[in-house]
Structures are given as C-alpha cells and as structure tokens.
Design a protein around this motif. Structure first.
Motif, short mmCIF file in Angstrom:
data_model
loop_
_atom_site.label_atom_id
_atom_site.label_comp_id
_atom_site.label_asym_id
_atom_site.label_seq_id
_atom_site.Cartn_x
_atom_site.Cartn_y
_atom_site.Cartn_z
N PHE A 114 0.82 -6.87 2.60
CA PHE A 114 0.92 -7.83 1.50
C PHE A 114 1.21 -7.07 0.22
N THR A 115 2.16 -7.55 -0.56
CA THR A 115 2.48 -6.88 -1.82
C THR A 115 1.70 -7.46 -2.99
N GLY A 116 1.01 -8.52 -2.75
CA GLY A 116 0.15 -9.10 -3.77
C GLY A 116 -1.05 -9.73 -3.09
N GLY A 117 -2.24 -9.43 -3.54
CA GLY A 117 -3.42 -10.00 -2.91
C GLY A 117 -3.99 -9.07 -1.85
N SER A 118 -4.87 -9.65 -1.05
CA SER A 118 -5.55 -8.83 -0.04
C SER A 118 -5.18 -9.31 1.35
N GLY A 119 -5.67 -8.59 2.33
CA GLY A 119 -5.40 -8.94 3.72
C GLY A 119 -4.52 -7.89 4.36
N THR A 120 -4.67 -7.74 5.67
CA THR A 120 -3.88 -6.75 6.40
C THR A 120 -3.09 -7.35 7.55
N GLU A 121 -3.36 -8.62 7.88
CA GLU A 121 -2.68 -9.28 8.99
C GLU A 121 -1.98 -10.54 8.48
N PRO A 122 -0.89 -10.94 9.11
CA PRO A 122 -0.15 -12.11 8.64
C PRO A 122 -0.97 -13.40 8.58
N TYR A 123 -1.88 -13.61 9.52
CA TYR A 123 -2.65 -14.86 9.53
C TYR A 123 -3.57 -14.97 8.32
N GLN A 124 -3.81 -13.89 7.59
CA GLN A 124 -4.69 -13.91 6.42
C GLN A 124 -3.97 -14.33 5.15
N GLY A 125 -2.67 -14.56 5.23
CA GLY A 125 -1.90 -14.89 4.04
C GLY A 125 -2.11 -16.32 3.57
N ILE A 126 -1.80 -16.51 2.29
CA ILE A 126 -1.86 -17.85 1.70
C ILE A 126 -0.45 -18.25 1.29
N LYS A 127 -0.27 -19.51 1.03
CA LYS A 127 1.05 -20.05 0.72
C LYS A 127 1.72 -19.28 -0.42
N ASN A 128 2.97 -18.87 -0.17
CA ASN A 128 3.84 -18.21 -1.14
C ASN A 128 3.42 -16.78 -1.49
N GLN A 129 2.50 -16.20 -0.75
CA GLN A 129 2.06 -14.83 -1.00
C GLN A 129 3.15 -13.86 -0.54
N PRO A 130 3.57 -12.92 -1.38
CA PRO A 130 4.62 -11.97 -0.96
C PRO A 130 4.09 -10.90 -0.01
N PHE A 131 4.93 -10.49 0.92
CA PHE A 131 4.59 -9.42 1.85
C PHE A 131 5.87 -8.68 2.24
N SER A 132 5.70 -7.56 2.90
CA SER A 132 6.86 -6.80 3.37
C SER A 132 6.65 -6.41 4.83
N VAL A 133 7.76 -6.33 5.54
CA VAL A 133 7.77 -5.83 6.91
C VAL A 133 8.75 -4.66 6.92
N THR A 134 8.29 -3.50 7.36
CA THR A 134 9.13 -2.31 7.46
C THR A 134 9.28 -1.95 8.93
N VAL A 135 10.53 -1.74 9.34
CA VAL A 135 10.82 -1.35 10.72
C VAL A 135 11.48 0.01 10.69
N ARG A 136 10.99 0.93 11.52
CA ARG A 136 11.56 2.27 11.64
C ARG A 136 11.87 2.54 13.10
N PHE A 157 14.29 0.04 7.59
CA PHE A 157 14.64 -1.10 6.74
C PHE A 157 13.36 -1.84 6.38
N THR A 158 13.26 -2.25 5.12
CA THR A 158 12.12 -3.02 4.64
C THR A 158 12.62 -4.36 4.12
N VAL A 159 11.99 -5.42 4.56
CA VAL A 159 12.34 -6.76 4.08
C VAL A 159 11.13 -7.33 3.34
N ASN A 160 11.40 -7.95 2.21
CA ASN A 160 10.36 -8.61 1.42
C ASN A 160 10.46 -10.11 1.66
N TRP A 161 9.33 -10.73 1.89
CA TRP A 161 9.30 -12.13 2.30
C TRP A 161 8.11 -12.80 1.62
N ARG A 162 7.98 -14.07 1.79
CA ARG A 162 6.82 -14.82 1.28
C ARG A 162 6.21 -15.64 2.40
#
Length: 178
Positions: A114-136, A157-162
């Motif tokens: 998550f790029t804003g807020g807390s949490g380490t897993e996708p299910y912990q996100g709240i509506k419109n919270q930004p996050f990133s997924v990086t694939v190597r 590649f890193t993608v930023n999403w909400r």
C-alpha cells in the motif's frame, strides 16, 4: 564497343577477383553478425518487458478487488502469495500463458504494498486506497540468446493501482421477498 569488367589488381599487378567476397564475409562476421544478434536480444527484452507489465496489471486487478465471492456465496480474502486466489499465482499463470514457459515460481517475485495507509495484504485495503504491485522475472530464464550482450539480471515492472472495494453495507433482512 564492348566494355569488360576490370579485375582488381594487387601491388604485383596480378588479378584478385575473390578479394571483395572475402572482405564482405569478414565485415559481416565482425560487425553485422553481432549487431543482428544484439537487435534480436533487445527485441526479446522489449517483448518480455511488455509481458511482465501486463502480468503486473493482471495481478493489480485481482488485488484491487480485496475480496471475491465464490459460487457457494462465501467471501474469500485475496492475499499476495497464499490462499486461492492470490496475486502471485495470477501473475505466474499470466506469464506462462503468454509464452514464458520455462519459469517456475522461484524465478519470479511479486511484491504488493500500500502506498498510503496501513496493511500488507490486498484484503486489508479500503475503497480508493492506492497500492502498487511489482513483478520481477529473472532475465536468464526467459532470454533466447546467451551471449551476455544484454544482461539486466531482472525484468521489472511496477503498476500503481487503487482499491476497488465497495463501501461496507448491510442487508435489511426484514424486507419482504417475492
């Protein structure tokens, strides 16, 4: 009047008709062959970069849901690398389906944050919270030519999403049904 081709002559005045062919062969082997192989390697790297970027987007689409509902009505939490479904497996399956068949799960890294807020897993996100997924992906596992002309180590590649989760709601059980 008929013109005849003039043979190339060396310092001794003798004709040397095969010299041009030998010079062209030497030039091709020294300059053009490595250039062609380099172009081929760069083309493969661009192709793999595009596949990795699309795989990262697929992982982010899944992560953005936070949870999913199974066919039996149970709610399933989406995690980064455990459970079913998870972001890592979706990315891996996309890479395999795109033709990168020599990969194993240990050849890729999928990072979620998550790029804003807390949490380490996708299910912990709240509506419109930004996050990133990086694939190597390890370059040595997907390249075609192993001459070492281009050796980045990893294609990343890193993608930023909400987060796309809905606002919490409750169902009024007292409403009549038909």
């Amino acid at each position: 009047m008929r013109l005849t081709p003039v043979a190339r002559r060396g310092p001794t005045g003798l004709a040397r008709p095969g010299v041009a062919a030998v010079e062209m062969g030497f030039t091709f082997m020294v300059f053009l062959a490595p250039l062609m192989i380099g172009i081929w390697e760069v083309g493969r790297m661009v192709q793999v970069q595009q596949i990795v970027s699309n795989a990262a987007r697929e992982g982010a689409r899944l992560a953005g849901q936070g949870t999913t509902i199974r066919s039996d009505g149970t709610i399933t939490q989406i995690q980064t690398s455990t459970g079913t479904p998870n972001v890592r497996d979706v990315v891996y399956q996309y890479l395999l389906a795109s033709g990168l068949t020599g990969l194993t799960l240990s050849d890729i890294e999928v990072l979620f944050a998550f790029t804003g807020g807390s949490g380490t897993e996708p299910y912990q996100g709240i509506k419109n919270q930004p996050f990133s997924v990086t694939v190597r992906v390890k370059w040595e596992k997907v390249r075609w030519v192993n001459l070492g002309l281009i050796n980045p180590g990893w294609i990343t590649f890193t993608v930023n999403w909400r987060m796309l989760v809905d606002d919490p709601f409750t169902v009024n059980e007292t409403l009549p049904t038909f």
